[in-house]
Design an enzyme around this catalytic site. Structure first.
Site, PDB file in Angstrom:
ATOM      1  N   HIS A   1      73.997  98.637  77.341  1.00 52.84           N
ATOM      2  CA  HIS A   1      74.714  98.425  78.608  1.00 52.84           C
ATOM      3  C   HIS A   1      75.398  99.682  79.147  1.00 52.84           C
ATOM      4  O   HIS A   1      76.387  99.596  79.876  1.00 52.84           O
ATOM      5  CB  HIS A   1      75.755  97.306  78.454  1.00 52.84           C
ATOM      6  CG  HIS A   1      75.157  95.956  78.257  1.00 52.84           C
ATOM      7  ND1 HIS A   1      74.442  95.621  77.139  1.00 52.84           N
ATOM      8  CD2 HIS A   1      75.171  94.847  79.042  1.00 52.84           C
ATOM      9  CE1 HIS A   1      74.035  94.362  77.233  1.00 52.84           C
ATOM     10  NE2 HIS A   1      74.454  93.876  78.382  1.00 52.84           N
TER      11      HIS A   1
ATOM     12  N   GLY B   1      68.676  98.693  80.579  1.00 53.84           N
ATOM     13  CA  GLY B   1      68.260  97.386  80.102  1.00 53.84           C
ATOM     14  C   GLY B   1      68.885  96.264  80.911  1.00 53.84           C
ATOM     15  O   GLY B   1      68.245  95.254  81.183  1.00 53.84           O
TER      16      GLY B   1
ATOM     17  N   HIS C   1      66.596  87.140  81.405  1.00 54.17           N
ATOM     18  CA  HIS C   1      68.041  87.008  81.518  1.00 54.17           C
ATOM     19  C   HIS C   1      68.405  86.830  82.991  1.00 54.17           C
ATOM     20  O   HIS C   1      68.091  87.670  83.831  1.00 54.17           O
ATOM     21  CB  HIS C   1      68.680  88.265  80.939  1.00 54.17           C
ATOM     22  CG  HIS C   1      70.157  88.202  80.761  1.00 54.17           C
ATOM     23  ND1 HIS C   1      71.032  88.408  81.803  1.00 54.17           N
ATOM     24  CD2 HIS C   1      70.919  87.999  79.653  1.00 54.17           C
ATOM     25  CE1 HIS C   1      72.275  88.323  81.346  1.00 54.17           C
ATOM     26  NE2 HIS C   1      72.235  88.074  80.050  1.00 54.17           N
TER      27      HIS C   1
ATOM     28  N   GLU D   1      70.008  83.409  77.677  1.00 54.75           N
ATOM     29  CA  GLU D   1      70.935  83.384  78.822  1.00 54.75           C
ATOM     30  C   GLU D   1      70.158  83.414  80.140  1.00 54.75           C
ATOM     31  O   GLU D   1      70.560  84.070  81.091  1.00 54.75           O
ATOM     32  CB  GLU D   1      71.914  84.553  78.761  1.00 54.75           C
ATOM     33  CG  GLU D   1      72.834  84.516  77.557  1.00 54.75           C
ATOM     34  CD  GLU D   1      73.853  85.631  77.561  1.00 54.75           C
ATOM     35  OE1 GLU D   1      75.046  85.318  77.518  1.00 54.75           O
ATOM     36  OE2 GLU D   1      73.455  86.807  77.619  1.00 54.75           O
TER      37      GLU D   1
ATOM     38  N   GLU E   1      75.053  80.390  83.469  1.00 55.59           N
ATOM     39  CA  GLU E   1      76.192  81.307  83.353  1.00 55.59           C
ATOM     40  C   GLU E   1      76.844  81.548  84.716  1.00 55.59           C
ATOM     41  O   GLU E   1      76.158  81.699  85.734  1.00 55.59           O
ATOM     42  CB  GLU E   1      75.713  82.633  82.759  1.00 55.59           C
ATOM     43  CG  GLU E   1      76.829  83.634  82.533  1.00 55.59           C
ATOM     44  CD  GLU E   1      76.316  84.957  81.962  1.00 55.59           C
ATOM     45  OE1 GLU E   1      77.029  85.971  82.119  1.00 55.59           O
ATOM     46  OE2 GLU E   1      75.214  84.970  81.378  1.00 55.59           O
TER      47      GLU E   1
ATOM     48  N   CYS F   1      82.543  89.036  80.785  1.00 54.64           N
ATOM     49  CA  CYS F   1      81.984  89.445  82.078  1.00 54.64           C
ATOM     50  C   CYS F   1      82.341  88.483  83.207  1.00 54.64           C
ATOM     51  O   CYS F   1      82.549  88.903  84.348  1.00 54.64           O
ATOM     52  CB  CYS F   1      80.473  89.601  81.967  1.00 54.64           C
ATOM     53  SG  CYS F   1      79.628  88.150  81.325  1.00 54.64           S
TER      54      CYS F   1
END
Length: 651
Positions: free
Chosen positions: A145, A196, A279, A331, A347, A415
């Site tokens: 990240h 990524g 994702h 996710e 999410e 997050c």
């Protein structure tokens, strides 16, 4: 608006018509919110959520780690930490842009000073790779990240400058962006890679717009264009590194989905992608960047890809609440029509990503379906992520619960809390847009809105009773005298309505454009009024039969709101409830939730006879009066059962 020179599309992309930008979101400072529904919630975010999140960041040790002075009890720096700080700064900056707050401004300045001192001489800035993994910068882009955090820092720098006029953080992030531009690219000695977790791409577009520097737009285009090409970058990165990366270290022995190309939206070049995969947050951030680049470069191939991906997502992989991502494992997305209710991941950040993407699609492809989706996600899948007190949060958002589910104060991967804060403090830019001599109202939101026309600035006061009612009124309070256009979306959920222009009444259907908007052009005078009255009815929805988990079930909406049954109102065993198909609905006040309106409907409850795991006596149905509450409001009165999809009385 800053204009930039065109950036060419990839050489192997098929030709597409050039993109025409029809409008741009208005800046936060152009919209003075005064809305009976949203203003109290934004005020909770300003007064409670933003200070609370700063206390959480201080408690965990984010800024101490940045400053190189952690307390003995602090957790080791996490790869996500810089993004938490950045999103908090962005939310605080958005708030400061419209509501001065000396204490909050000092808190932000303090955080900016810590970031500036932590920045390396060459511009590099990352807590984890400075404190926990020195010497390993840009070696684990797939997992760690690094560029995701850089992107959020860049967004924070742009927002801080726009709110305060200060360049202290903008200068920091520009130096970092310049370093990234030196390291990455197709040139000799550059690293031909990409992040990524997508985020830096859309942030670089924002930086280009804020500074007028084309190099940031070109860098954003490079990152988007390079994704999914062969030779596959992350394979080469793993070979160079000689380890299995951050996921391999922290999920030892598990086949983490982060290793798959689909998880990273890197299974094909972006213009060749046809399905929303992997994702969900990463996907929506990538698609947001693609739409931004389509707008700023005129690249029709990117817009064509966005339309294709949107159509697939809307038709097969979106929850009725606007939530995205059915699986906790990745996710994200699994397969078409796999939309389980109780096991839904959905999410909060993914719903926020859908709102962001929708806003950007409206810029280049005005169609009310994008605004309808933005509205549905905002009122349901996003707003459910924040408690009424502003200090508890959902990370994932199931559509059914057997009880025990409740919001949390914070998360190890935090997050969602600052993400929802930065969204709600910037609502004006999602509701209103500026076209050429035009104000576009995408969402019914009470506010004083200032925009530009060829003859000079104009101001329109918007008032509305949404989401409970269907009336929106526009009143011109400042006009330069020349012609301009007022464009209002007529939502897809409206079942008819009337438009009144300075006392003259029209049927909405007679004025509705093919894009789902009513557009009125004239030399508007001060005092002129437009009133849109829409019918807001309770509607019942049945899922596509391929959504097998919801067979013989029905969901209820009213306007943009999705409704749910809670145990506190209807007793336990919500699975036994049945909704009548045609019984009239009554709008009522929800006990224990001030200013929240529920829907009371006739239905039934299945009562089970006998005892034991299996019984010979059949169940019977008895009448029941059901109370449904807006989905966003669930779990504010206890951790009891909840269900969005209820049994159909005809089955």
């Amino acid at each position: 608006m800053t204009t930039t020179s065109p950036v060419p599309a990839a050489a192997d992309a098929p030709a597409q018509p050039a993109v025409t930008v029809t409008s741009r979101p208005l800046p936060v400072t152009a919209v003075r919110l005064d809305d009976p529904f949203w203003s109290p919630r934004v005020e909770v975010v300003r007064r409670r959520t933003i200070p609370f999140q700063r206390r959480q960041i201080d408690r965990v040790g984010h800024l101490r780690a940045l400053a190189g002075a952690p307390d003995p009890g602090d957790a080791p720096p996490h790869v996500f930490w810089d993004s938490d700080v950045a999103k908090w700064i962005e939310a605080a900056s958005n708030s400061l842009a419209v509501t001065p707050d000396a204490r909050l401004e000092r808190d932000v300045d303090e955080a900016v000073e810590v970031l500036a001192r932590a920045q390396h001489p060459d511009g590099y800035l990352n807590t984890y790779f400075t404190a926990a993994a020195p010497g390993e910068r840009f070696t684990d882009l797939r997992d760690a990240h690094e560029l995701y955090c850089a992107g959020h820092l860049i967004e924070a720098g742009v927002a801080h400058h726009a709110a305060t006029g200060k360049t202290s953080l903008l200068d920091v992030v520009r130096r970092y962006a310049d370093l990234i531009g030196e390291v990455f690219g197709p040139g000799p000695g550059q690293l031909r890679g990409y992040d990524g977790h997508e985020e830096v791409e859309l942030a670089l577009v924002k930086l280009a717009r804020a500074t007028g520097e084309d190099r940031y737009l070109r860098l954003a285009s490079y990152f988007v264009d390079e994704r999914g090409r062969e030779p596959y970058f992350f394979d080469a990165e793993t070979a160079r590194r000689g380890t299995d990366g951050w996921f391999g270290e922290h999920f030892s022995g598990l086949d983490h989905p982060g290793r798959t190309r689909e998880y990273l939206q890197a299974h094909a070049p972006v213009r060749e992608q046809h399905e929303a995969v992997g994702h969900a947050v990463r996907a929506t951030y990538l698609y947001s960047a693609m739409a931004d680049l389509a707008a700023d470069t005129g690249d029709g191939t990117l817009l064509a890809a966005c339309r294709r991906l949107w159509d697939h997502l809307a038709a097969t992989r979106t929850y009725v609440t606007g939530g995205l991502g059915s699986s906790r494992v990745n996710e994200g997305f699994t397969r078409d029509f796999d939309l389980p209710a109780e096991d839904a991941y959905a999410e909060t950040c993914a719903a926020i990503g859908l709102v962001m993407w929708s806003q950007r699609m409206l810029t280049v492809d005005r169609d009310r379906r994008y605004a309808d989706t933005m509205e549905r996600a905002l009122y349901n899948a996003v707003l459910a992520g924040l408690s009424a007190d502003g200090e508890h949060f959902f990370y994932d958002n199931p559509l059914a619960s057997r009880g025990g589910v409740q919001r949390h104060e914070w998360f190890e991967v935090a997050c969602c809390p600052p993400n929802i804060a930065r969204l709600l403090t910037s609502l004006g830019g999602y509701a209103f847009a500026q076209g050429r001599d035009e104000l576009v109202v995408h969402l019914a939101l009470g506010a004083a809105v200032r925009f530009e026309t060829s003859a000079g600035p104009a101001t329109v006061d918007v008032s509305t009773d949404a989401p409970w009612g269907g009336r929106t009124q526009l009143r011109v309070t400042d006009s330069p005298g020349g012609e301009f256009t007022l464009s209002l979306r007529v939502p897809g959920w409206a079942e008819g309505g009337q438009l009144t222009v300075d006392g003259q009444r029209f049927d909405v259907a007679d004025l509705l454009g093919p894009d789902g908007y009513v557009s009125l052009t004239r030399a508007w005078q001060v005092g002129a009024e437009v009133v849109l009255d829409l019918d807001v009815a309770v509607r019942r929805w049945w899922a596509d039969p391929r959504v097998t988990g919801e067979a013989q079930h029905v969901a209820v909406t009213r306007g943009p709101l999705v409704y749910a049954a809670e145990e506190v109102d209807n007793g336990p065993s919500l699975v036994d409830l049945r909704l009548d198909r045609s019984a009239p609905a009554r709008v009522v006040q929800v006990p224990g939730l001030p200013d929240v309106l529920g829907v009371r409907l006739s239905g039934g409850r299945v009562e089970h006879a006998g005892a034991g795991l299996y019984r010979t006596e059949p169940p019977r149905r008895v009448p029941a009066d059901l109370l449904l509450v807006p989905y966003y409001a669930w779990a504010n009165r206890g951790a009891g059962e909840m269900r969005v999809w209820l049994g159909d009385s005809e089955d």
